[in-house]
Design a protein around this motif. Structure first.
Motif, PDB file in Angstrom:
ATOM      1  N   SER A 124      31.307 -26.436   9.421  1.00 43.19           N
ATOM      2  CA  SER A 124      31.430 -25.009   9.714  1.00 43.19           C
ATOM      3  C   SER A 124      31.557 -24.756  11.213  1.00 43.19           C
ATOM      4  N   ILE A 125      30.822 -25.503  12.004  1.00 38.76           N
ATOM      5  CA  ILE A 125      30.927 -25.352  13.452  1.00 38.76           C
ATOM      6  C   ILE A 125      32.317 -25.752  13.940  1.00 38.76           C
ATOM      7  N   ALA A 126      32.855 -26.822  13.364  1.00 38.49           N
ATOM      8  CA  ALA A 126      34.227 -27.224  13.712  1.00 38.49           C
ATOM      9  C   ALA A 126      35.222 -26.131  13.327  1.00 38.49           C
ATOM     10  N   ASN A 127      35.024 -25.512  12.163  1.00 40.37           N
ATOM     11  CA  ASN A 127      35.919 -24.435  11.745  1.00 40.37           C
ATOM     12  C   ASN A 127      35.765 -23.196  12.613  1.00 40.37           C
ATOM     13  N   LEU A 128      34.560 -22.944  13.107  1.00 42.69           N
ATOM     14  CA  LEU A 128      34.370 -21.823  14.031  1.00 42.69           C
ATOM     15  C   LEU A 128      35.288 -21.964  15.237  1.00 42.69           C
TER      16      LEU A 128
END
Length: 214
Positions: free
Chosen positions: A165-169
């Motif tokens: 999720s952090i990568a997608n952010l």
């Protein structure tokens, strides 16, 4: 028949006679001046892992987004409906939050569903299955490991999903630009429901560590 379940009305009565009474000035100020939280929490909608309770936050302190599995989809500017992306856009560009925390938790039902490829869909639309397919590659890798127990596999994917999720952010221009300027920080955390332990993601290594408590 009451318009709301009795336990909700009882809870509201307690709220009005307790917290609201004690913080009525703050509520009036928030109503008059608007909200200005510095931190956005992206958490699971599991009823056992409420961010406001875990972080002992008062009204107006946290901007909370909750969905199944605390997932963030990649940036996709199309004509579809994107509730998570809309909330993120509002938090970053309108509220100008300084921190975004993706918080997962132990015993997550969404993560369990992602790991169990044999489970029947809950509905013909299989909304949960489609949503959790965001982490399908990681789920397939973790579920194929025979060296871990089922509990270890679940915990591993719960934490991996936070990094996903952090990568997608960072695929959202408004996030990556502000992070690059040092005006926005991204964080990961994992909460153990059974013990109350909070594990925080090390930004350099990606490992989850217990913060020092004094």
């Amino acid at each position: 028949m009451p318009h709301l379940p009795d336990h909700l009305l009882t809870g509201y009565r307690n709220f009005m006679n307790g917290r609201y009474l004690a913080e009525s000035g703050r509520y009036r100020s928030l109503a008059r001046e608007g909200q200005a939280p510095e931190t956005m929490i992206i958490a699971c909608c599991d009823s056992r892992a409420a961010p406001e309770a875990i972080f002992d936050a008062g009204p107006g302190e946290l901007f909370v987004l909750r969905n199944v599995g605390n997932l963030v989809p990649p940036y996709a500017p199309d004509d579809q409906f994107h509730s998570t992306s809309a909330a993120l856009e509002f938090a970053v560009q309108s509220l100008k939050v300084k921190n975004i925390v993706v918080m997962g938790h132990g015993r997550c039902g969404g993560i369990r569903a992602a790991l169990d490829s044999t489970a029947a869909p809950l509905s013909p639309g299989d909304f949960i299955g489609k949503w959790m397919s965001l982490i399908a590659p990681a789920a397939e890798t973790v579920s194929s490991s025979t060296f871990m127990t089922a509990t270890e596999r679940q915990t591993a994917l719960e934490r991996i999903s936070i990094r996903y999720s952090i990568a997608n952010l960072r695929t959202f221009p408004c996030v990556s630009i502000l992070e690059g300027k040092g005006r926005l920080s991204l964080h990961g955390a994992w909460f153990d429901i059974s013990t109350g332990e909070l594990w925080v993601m090390n930004k350099d290594t990606g490992d989850f560590e217990r913060p020092e408590m004094t």
